[in-house]
Design a protein around this motif. Structure first.
Motif, PDB file in Angstrom:
ATOM      1  N   PRO A   1      -5.522 -11.317 -55.124  1.00 12.58           N
ATOM      2  CA  PRO A   1      -4.626 -10.934 -54.066  1.00 12.58           C
ATOM      3  C   PRO A   1      -4.346  -9.805 -53.691  1.00 12.58           C
ATOM      4  CG  PRO A   1      -3.325 -11.483 -56.327  1.00 12.58           C
ATOM      5  CD  PRO A   1      -4.937 -11.429 -56.360  1.00 12.58           C
ATOM      6  N   ARG A   2      -4.165  -9.455 -52.366  1.00 14.06           N
ATOM      7  CA  ARG A   2      -3.935  -8.060 -51.979  1.00 14.06           C
ATOM      8  C   ARG A   2      -2.257  -7.799 -51.866  1.00 14.06           C
ATOM      9  NH1 ARG A   2      -7.422  -6.258 -46.407  1.00 14.06           N
ATOM     10  NH2 ARG A   2      -6.265  -4.509 -47.472  1.00 14.06           N
ATOM     11  N   GLY A   3      -1.622  -8.938 -51.945  1.00  9.04           N
ATOM     12  CA  GLY A   3      -0.143  -8.877 -51.610  1.00  9.04           C
ATOM     13  C   GLY A   3       0.540  -9.719 -52.527  1.00  9.04           C
ATOM     14  N   ILE A   4       1.914  -9.674 -52.864  1.00  5.93           N
ATOM     15  CA  ILE A   4       2.749 -10.371 -53.690  1.00  5.93           C
ATOM     16  C   ILE A   4       4.113 -10.672 -53.033  1.00  5.93           C
ATOM     17  CG2 ILE A   4       3.683  -8.310 -55.051  1.00  5.93           C
ATOM     18  CD1 ILE A   4       3.446 -10.064 -57.414  1.00  5.93           C
ATOM     19  N   TRP A   5       4.731 -11.801 -53.230  1.00  2.08           N
ATOM     20  CA  TRP A   5       5.895 -12.033 -52.896  1.00  2.08           C
ATOM     21  C   TRP A   5       6.754 -11.705 -54.438  1.00  2.08           C
ATOM     22  CZ3 TRP A   5       8.717 -14.135 -48.322  1.00  2.08           C
ATOM     23  CH2 TRP A   5      10.046 -14.165 -48.604  1.00  2.08           C
ATOM     24  N   LEU A   6       7.495 -10.693 -54.146  1.00  2.45           N
ATOM     25  CA  LEU A   6       8.390 -10.603 -55.433  1.00  2.45           C
ATOM     26  C   LEU A   6       9.202 -11.648 -55.745  1.00  2.45           C
ATOM     27  CD1 LEU A   6       9.082  -6.685 -55.203  1.00  2.45           C
ATOM     28  CD2 LEU A   6       7.408  -7.896 -56.688  1.00  2.45           C
TER      29      LEU A   6
ATOM     30  N   PHE B   1       6.893  -7.796 -50.407  1.00  2.00           N
ATOM     31  CA  PHE B   1       8.028  -7.996 -49.467  1.00  2.00           C
ATOM     32  C   PHE B   1       9.273  -7.498 -50.389  1.00  2.00           C
ATOM     33  CE2 PHE B   1       4.525 -11.040 -48.266  1.00  2.00           C
ATOM     34  CZ  PHE B   1       4.258 -10.548 -47.001  1.00  2.00           C
ATOM     35  N   THR B   2      10.272  -7.116 -49.534  1.00  2.00           N
ATOM     36  CA  THR B   2      11.502  -6.858 -50.032  1.00  2.00           C
ATOM     37  C   THR B   2      12.605  -7.357 -48.974  1.00  2.00           C
ATOM     38  OG1 THR B   2      11.915  -4.849 -48.754  1.00  2.00           O
ATOM     39  CG2 THR B   2      10.751  -4.786 -50.678  1.00  2.00           C
TER      40      THR B   2
END
Length: 997
Positions: free
Chosen positions: A191-196, A218-219
């Motif tokens: 994955p390149r991104g993450i939903w914390l 994402f924040t």
């Protein structure tokens, strides 16, 4: 599926990133199919995930350009891919079809609701067809959309654990690495991104994300609104964190339009009412209705939603609900899509005008909002995508990865600790109803880390962990991850199915501790383990080694594997290990301290010493490296927002102390501490007393000296006090000149035998670049510096008052009157830069400020210079004077401090009176007008440099002092010796296991 998606044809003014967070906790119950919570999955599949697949299919087949970002959490992926859950969901769909068919019969004479019953009968069959077309595994369809480029799928925490409330870095790392591994298993790429989870961020999490290959997260809005420093582009462009991960913040305006309970789209009166379902409406007073609905409630006769709802919202002030009208709802969804697009376009136009790049509007939502809570939600998304496709001149859809590709450079800052929960804080997950869980979770973290670390050590022995032991450790990791799910704390806060959330937390922790007890005893019950593996079978690629203590095998997070750690220990275990503490070290170069520590440590390493430097992190520099034979450990001080340097040093000391304690307790050797200046005092003292390690201090300068004997404010007095305490705690105190020795004797009342003078040296063994040798090379250097016809005066210094650059500028007019073609080049930076430039403005192009210079440019400037000036008012030593001598340049220094000891006036340079304009002007003019005199002085200075200031000579003397103080401890052993298992499975060796530290 049509893969020919049209490319963008126009340049937009901004971008929209629609982000759907798809998550469910692990609600699989392998031995029961009557658990109400398991229906959450069935409802989400029926009302959200399958409808989204239908919408994406239609958009792709119609050639509509769209981009959507979607998180699929590992627990949801586990449910979607589990054969048992797939089978149960198909049975659920078949029961829904039967129920809808029964509704057609029940309502055959009710012409108001009969069309809706037919609608559901058709709808459920359509969804079953989509499910079968996916081979019952909807993940495959989402993967196809990602491969087409219309969908970007990101990951989340393995079980959606609330990361900031975890106690140990290893626990956070296990959540992330498990998620990344599971993502790769499903999608064939990382994955390149993450939903914390819960968009919950705390400083430091970005370091773990970076080490796992995550590029963005994402924040909440407040994370960027209260970032330090505050984000220049607000929430309409990502902020790059200190560890190089991009933070995308939620746009509050688009969130309000959808989420608001008062004005949000889903509350429109024409939309389907979520809370009126035949599972609750039928059979209260009619036995026939009850018999009809009973097969579709729980076996315990608990009522549940069936998904068949006949009413629209109608209004807020009435309990009476009117029949649902699908046409009205569809029309309203299109109007809301128009309104949403209109507002995003206005945002794009506004921020395009105010920013230096196209803004990105991040609109994140729970995926289940679309379909489950807002039945028309998937329709809204499809309408929105189509409308943007045909009106792309203002705003276009984009994914975060595409935006980062277009704008790879961003502002850097530290996002604020935050979440997207109540008050943007952590309070939903940490308050009176759920705070009891954390002491148990933290204890479990510690136990898992100890077990994983201890048993990982078996890989380096003949006693390899058995297959059953590995399975037990992996299952223990699963149980801990499942207990950490943020959903349980959320449910306790919302007071919905609290008993279920408490039971799940306790059950997973109970299974975890039972397994740990078996592992510790070396007796794993096969039947018990199999039952757990069948019950909780998520994450088939889980690896307990993700919990191995970072400092047990890699004292530096980025050092690498156990093999790398053992290689370092092997090289240093039989030698005394010298640890230098310095707040700056190359490539961080603020003053002369950095250069002095670098040259001394490198020379000691050349002499065979094991030298470590503990310093602070610097952008672009690795956290650990071996360079020039020196082991360099860079720590990151905790971030507490904007703070001054004095208070920042306390944070630095905390980080250094924690690092060295963990390093020592992990088996690393520390035999002697060498602290450089007051900034590292607290760490030096703490480690000295904690482990009985001798301490040497070098005082490079004093606050008393910098302020000419006046301590004018509490800050100066505090620094002065710390300096005194450092000299008191040290066994020996090094200074760089007789001048500094006298100063410390006077100021700190130190005994003479405690003070030792070791001047800073020069690396005379290092060859200068060829371009600095000979007349032709010097001519080329002058050309490169643009000083072909000028007599060049070079001064390099920090631009602060005590360095005396202002004295040189005041002397410049007098020098120019005698040498009209003189040119002054000032290199360096500092707080006086603007003041000095203003002071030199009347001299026009005769003075050049070139700012901070790297080594190559500095070489060129030295080569191009005719005279080097060091006009300091206060200088404990003056490394720059040695540099000039090494470059063979005539030298003029102030007759002060350590500088006065370097030069013999009139023999190998000139000494001007400190701060005396006429004295400095006279000597500079003399050397510019008498180049042969300057050349002879430079030759004598170079000879002195080799005799008195060569680093090898100085380092050998310092090494003798080291050896008189440190002692050689017993040979290295691991602090935590592993429990030994023989090759016979589960049979512990006949020896007592060492206690855990």
């Amino acid at each position: 599926m049509n893969a020919n998606i049209d490319h963008w044809k126009q340049e937009p003014k901004g971008y929209l990133a629609l982000v759907l967070h798809a998550h469910l906790p692990y609600i699989r119950h392998h031995d029961r199919d009557d658990v109400m919570e398991e229906r959450w999955f069935y409802e989400a599949m029926t009302e959200t995930y399958l409808p989204l697949i239908e919408a994406f299919d239609r958009l792709v087949n119609d050639g509509v350009h769209f981009r959507i970002t979607m998180s699929l959490t590992p627990t949801l992926l586990s449910l979607m891919s589990d054969p048992l859950m797939q089978e149960r969901y198909e049975k659920h769909l078949n029961k829904l079809i039967d129920l809808a068919d029964g509704e057609i019969l029940r309502l055959r004479r009710n012409y108001t609701y009969l069309p809706l019953a037919h609608m559901y009968a058709v709808r459920f069959r359509e969804l079953r067809a989509v499910f079968h077309a996916c081979g019952r595994n909807v993940i495959s369809r989402f993967r196809q959309f990602q491969e087409l480029g219309v969908l970007e799928i990101v990951t989340s925490g393995a079980t959606h654990g609330f990361l900031p409330l975890m106690k140990h870095e290893e626990a956070i790392r296990a959540q992330i690495t498990t998620a990344v591994t599971d993502y790769e298993r499903h999608f064939g790429r990382p994955p390149r991104g993450i939903w914390l989870p819960e968009c919950a961020y705390a400083p430091g999490i970005d370091r773990i994300l970076k080490s796992c290959g995550i590029e963005y997260f994402f924040t909440d809005t407040t994370a960027l609104q209260h970032a330090s420093p505050r984000a220049n582009r607000e929430v309409y462009a990502p902020l790059l964190t200190p560890y190089g991960v991009s933070a995308f913040a939620r746009d509050p305006e688009s969130s309000q339009q959808v989420w608001s309970s008062q004005t949000g789209y889903p509350g429109d009166f024409n939309y389907r009412e979520y809370y009126r379902d035949i599972g609750w409406d039928l059979g209260w007073n009619d036995l026939k209705e009850w018999e009809h609905i009973r097969p579709h409630v729980l076996p315990t006769f608990e009522r549940v939603n069936t998904g068949i709802k006949y009413h629209r919202i109608t209004g807020r002030d009435t309990q009476q609900r009117e029949p649902y009208n699908p046409e009205w709802a569809a029309e309203r969804a299109g109007q809301h899509a128009d309104n949403f697009l209109f507002n995003r376009q206005k945002q794009a136009e506004h921020w395009n005008y105010h920013l230096d790049r196209k803004p990105i509007v991040i609109s994140p939502y729970d995926a289940e909002l679309f379909g489950h809570w807002w039945y028309e939600g998937p329709m809204f998304i499809e309408f929105l995508c189509r409308k943007i496709h045909f009106d792309q001149d203002i705003i276009q859809m984009i994914t975060p990865s595409e935006y980062l590709q277009e704008y790879p450079v961003a502002d850097t800052g530290q996002p604020a600790a935050s979440s997207w929960g109540r008050n943007s804080s952590y309070e939903v997950w940490l308050q009176g109803n759920n705070d009891w869980i954390y002491r148990h979770l933290h204890q479990a973290e510690e136990r898992m880390i100890r077990l994983a670390t201890r048993h990982q050590q078996l890989h380096g022995t003949r006693q390899l962990p058995t297959a059953r032991l590995k399975r037990a450790l992996n299952q223990a990791a699963r149980e801990l991850l499942l207990a950490q799910s943020s959903d349980w704390a959320f449910i306790m806060d919302s007071k919905t199915v609290v008993e279920y959330a408490c039971r799940r937390t306790k059950d997973h922790l109970g299974c975890f501790h039972t397994l740990c007890g078996m592992i510790e005893q070396g007796k794993v019950d096969e039947d018990f383990l199999k039952r757990l593996e069948e019950k909780d079978n998520c994450f088939p690629a889980i690896d307990y080694a993700d919990y191995v203590s970072v400092f047990e095998f890699a004292p530096v997070p980025h050092l690498g594997s156990r093999a790398d750690w053992e290689a370092l220990m092997e090289r240093t275990r039989d030698r005394a290990n010298i640890f230098m503490l310095a707040w700056e070290y190359p490539p961080k170069n603020v003053g002369g301290l950095s250069r002095a520590v670098h040259d001394l440590s490198r020379t000691l390493a050349d002499l065979g010493e094991a030298v470590h430097v503990i310093t602070t992190s610097h952008y672009g520099a690795p956290f650990f490296e071996e360079k020039d034979g020196v082991f360099i450990h860079r720590v990151l001080p905790a971030w507490s927002g904007d703070t001054d340097f004095y208070h920042w040093t306390f944070e630095m000391n905390l980080a250094m102390t924690d690092y060295l304690v963990r390093y020592r307790e992990s088996g690393g050797r520390i035999d002697l501490l060498h602290a450089h200046d007051w900034m590292v005092y607290h760490t030096a003292r703490e480690i000295k007393y904690s482990f009985g390690i001798p301490l040497i201090a070098t005082i490079h300068a004093t606050e008393w000296g910098r302020n000419h004997g006046r301590l004018n404010n509490p800050l100066q007095q505090s620094i002065h006090s710390i300096e005194w305490h450092l000299t008191y705690e040290a066994s020996k105190v090094f200074v760089c000149s007789q001048y500094m020795k006298r100063e410390l004797e006077q100021v700190f009342r130190l005994p003479e035998d405690k003070l030792l003078v070791y001047p800073n040296g020069a690396c005379v063994d290092q060859d200068l670049p060829e371009r600095l040798l000979g007349d032709e090379e010097i001519r080329r250097a002058k050309e490169a510096a643009g000083v072909t016809h000028a007599k060049t005066v070079f001064c390099i210094a920090r631009l602060v008052h005590e360095k005396g650059v202002q004295t040189l500028l005041h002397a410049a007019p007098s020098i120019l009157s005698r040498v009209p073609d003189a040119l002054f080049i000032i290199a360096g930076s500092g707080p006086m830069q603007d003041e000095l430039q203003e002071m030199a403005a009347h001299l026009g192009d005769r003075v050049r400020f070139v700012g901070f210079v790297d080594n190559d440019w500095k070489d060129t400037l030295y080569a191009a210079s005719d005279v080097v000036v060091v006009p300091s008012h206060y200088e404990p030593f003056g490394i720059v004077a040695l540099e000039a001598m090494r470059y063979g340049k005539p030298l003029i220094v102030s007759d002060t401090g350590g500088l006065a000891e370097i030069i013999d006036h009139g023999e190998d340079g000139y000494k001007a009176l400190p701060g005396h304009v006429d004295s400095l002007a006279y000597h500079v003019s003399e050397l510019l007008l008498s180049p042969e005199l300057g050349k002879r002085m430079a030759e004598r200075a170079l000879s002195k440099l080799h005799k008195q200031y060569a680093w090898p000579t100085i380092a050998r003397e310092i090494r003798e002092v080291y050896r008189s103080l440190h002692h050689v401890p017993e040979p290295f052993v691991y602090a935590n010796e592993p429990i030994g298992f023989t090759e016979t499975e589960n049979q512990p060796e006949n020896r007592s296991a060492p206690a855990y530290r």
